[in-house]
Design an enzyme around this catalytic site. Structure first.
Site, PDB file in Angstrom:
ATOM      1  N   CYS A 177     -10.408  -3.592  -4.237  1.00  0.00           N
ATOM      2  CA  CYS A 177      -9.513  -4.462  -4.613  1.00  0.00           C
ATOM      3  C   CYS A 177      -9.905  -5.871  -5.096  1.00  0.00           C
ATOM      4  CB  CYS A 177      -8.472  -4.454  -3.693  1.00  0.00           C
ATOM      5  SG  CYS A 177      -7.499  -3.277  -3.285  1.00  0.00           S
ATOM      6  N   GLU A 187       0.262   5.270   0.561  1.00  0.00           N
ATOM      7  CA  GLU A 187      -0.739   6.163   1.054  1.00  0.00           C
ATOM      8  C   GLU A 187      -0.325   7.729   0.496  1.00  0.00           C
ATOM      9  OE1 GLU A 187      -2.079   4.285   5.241  1.00  0.00           O
ATOM     10  OE2 GLU A 187      -0.715   5.911   5.254  1.00  0.00           O
ATOM     11  N   ASN A 188      -1.163   8.546   0.721  1.00  0.00           N
ATOM     12  CA  ASN A 188      -1.077   9.980   0.188  1.00  0.00           C
ATOM     13  C   ASN A 188      -1.633  10.979   1.244  1.00  0.00           C
ATOM     14  OD1 ASN A 188      -2.011  12.405  -1.602  1.00  0.00           O
ATOM     15  ND2 ASN A 188      -0.413  11.210  -3.108  1.00  0.00           N
ATOM     16  N   ALA A 189      -0.881  12.078   1.425  1.00  0.00           N
ATOM     17  CA  ALA A 189      -1.620  13.155   2.120  1.00  0.00           C
ATOM     18  C   ALA A 189      -2.940  13.509   2.116  1.00  0.00           C
ATOM     19  CB  ALA A 189      -0.786  14.370   2.321  1.00  0.00           C
ATOM     20  N   GLU A 194      -3.159  -4.664  -3.039  1.00  0.00           N
ATOM     21  CA  GLU A 194      -3.686  -5.669  -4.196  1.00  0.00           C
ATOM     22  C   GLU A 194      -3.644  -4.770  -5.521  1.00  0.00           C
ATOM     23  OE1 GLU A 194      -5.868  -6.772  -0.374  1.00  0.00           O
ATOM     24  OE2 GLU A 194      -4.829  -4.677  -1.431  1.00  0.00           O
ATOM     25  N   ASN A 215       0.712  -1.172  -0.096  1.00  0.00           N
ATOM     26  CA  ASN A 215       0.070  -0.125   0.052  1.00  0.00           C
ATOM     27  C   ASN A 215       0.880   1.181  -0.240  1.00  0.00           C
ATOM     28  OD1 ASN A 215       0.627  -0.712   2.674  1.00  0.00           O
ATOM     29  ND2 ASN A 215      -0.824   0.565   3.528  1.00  0.00           N
ATOM     30  N   CYS A 255     -10.233  -5.236   0.417  1.00  0.00           N
ATOM     31  CA  CYS A 255     -11.337  -4.289   0.425  1.00  0.00           C
ATOM     32  C   CYS A 255     -12.309  -4.469  -0.726  1.00  0.00           C
ATOM     33  CB  CYS A 255     -10.759  -2.810   0.537  1.00  0.00           C
ATOM     34  SG  CYS A 255     -10.226  -2.099  -1.025  1.00  0.00           S
TER      35      CYS A 255
END
Length: 134
Positions: A90, A44-46, A55, A42, A87
């Site tokens: 995915c 992430e992004n702000a 996935e 994974n 999820c």
């Protein structure tokens, strides 16, 4: 490739997670009929909505390399003690790749001490896919 090998690949991938906001490192490993494995983690992004699941990253890598069939198994690992499942988004992404090859891969949902095995079609019944468009 054994289930244990696929799980180890997913766990290894999770070590490269970029998850500074959730601290929830996820790893995924896709196992193909030819013995190849593609991993993802994974990112992430702000701007939270722009985060990428492990996935989806793995499927994107596979597709970018021209892999369009033979998906047999997927291992998904997370930091918690309970088995983790893909999820909804995915599940749909995995379904697209699986339908391109006409497979119903086994999903290995990995926890600290338990692995739940479930077919993708059981996680995403009545899935929408490429065949739905014809």
């Amino acid at each position: 490739m054994t289930d244990d090998d696929l799980i180890a690949a997913a766990r290894d991938a999770s070590r490269h997670s970029y998850s500074p906001y959730s601290n929830f490192a996820v790893g995924a490993a896709l196992g193909f009929a030819d013995g190849s494995v593609v991993t993802g983690t994974n990112i992430e992004n702000a701007s939270y909505g722009l985060a990428l699941c492990a996935e989806a990253v793995a499927v994107s890598k596979a597709m970018a390399d021209g892999v369009r069939g033979g998906l047999e198994a997927v291992a998904v690992t997370g930091p918690g003690t309970d088995p983790i499942t893909p999820c909804g988004r995915c599940r749909q992404v995995l379904n697209e790749l699986a339908q391109l090859g006409g497979t119903d891969p086994e999903i290995l949902c990995v926890g600290a001490e338990e692995v739940r095995k479930i077919r993708l079609s059981d996680l995403l019944p009545h899935a929408f896919g490429p065949a739905s468009l014809t």
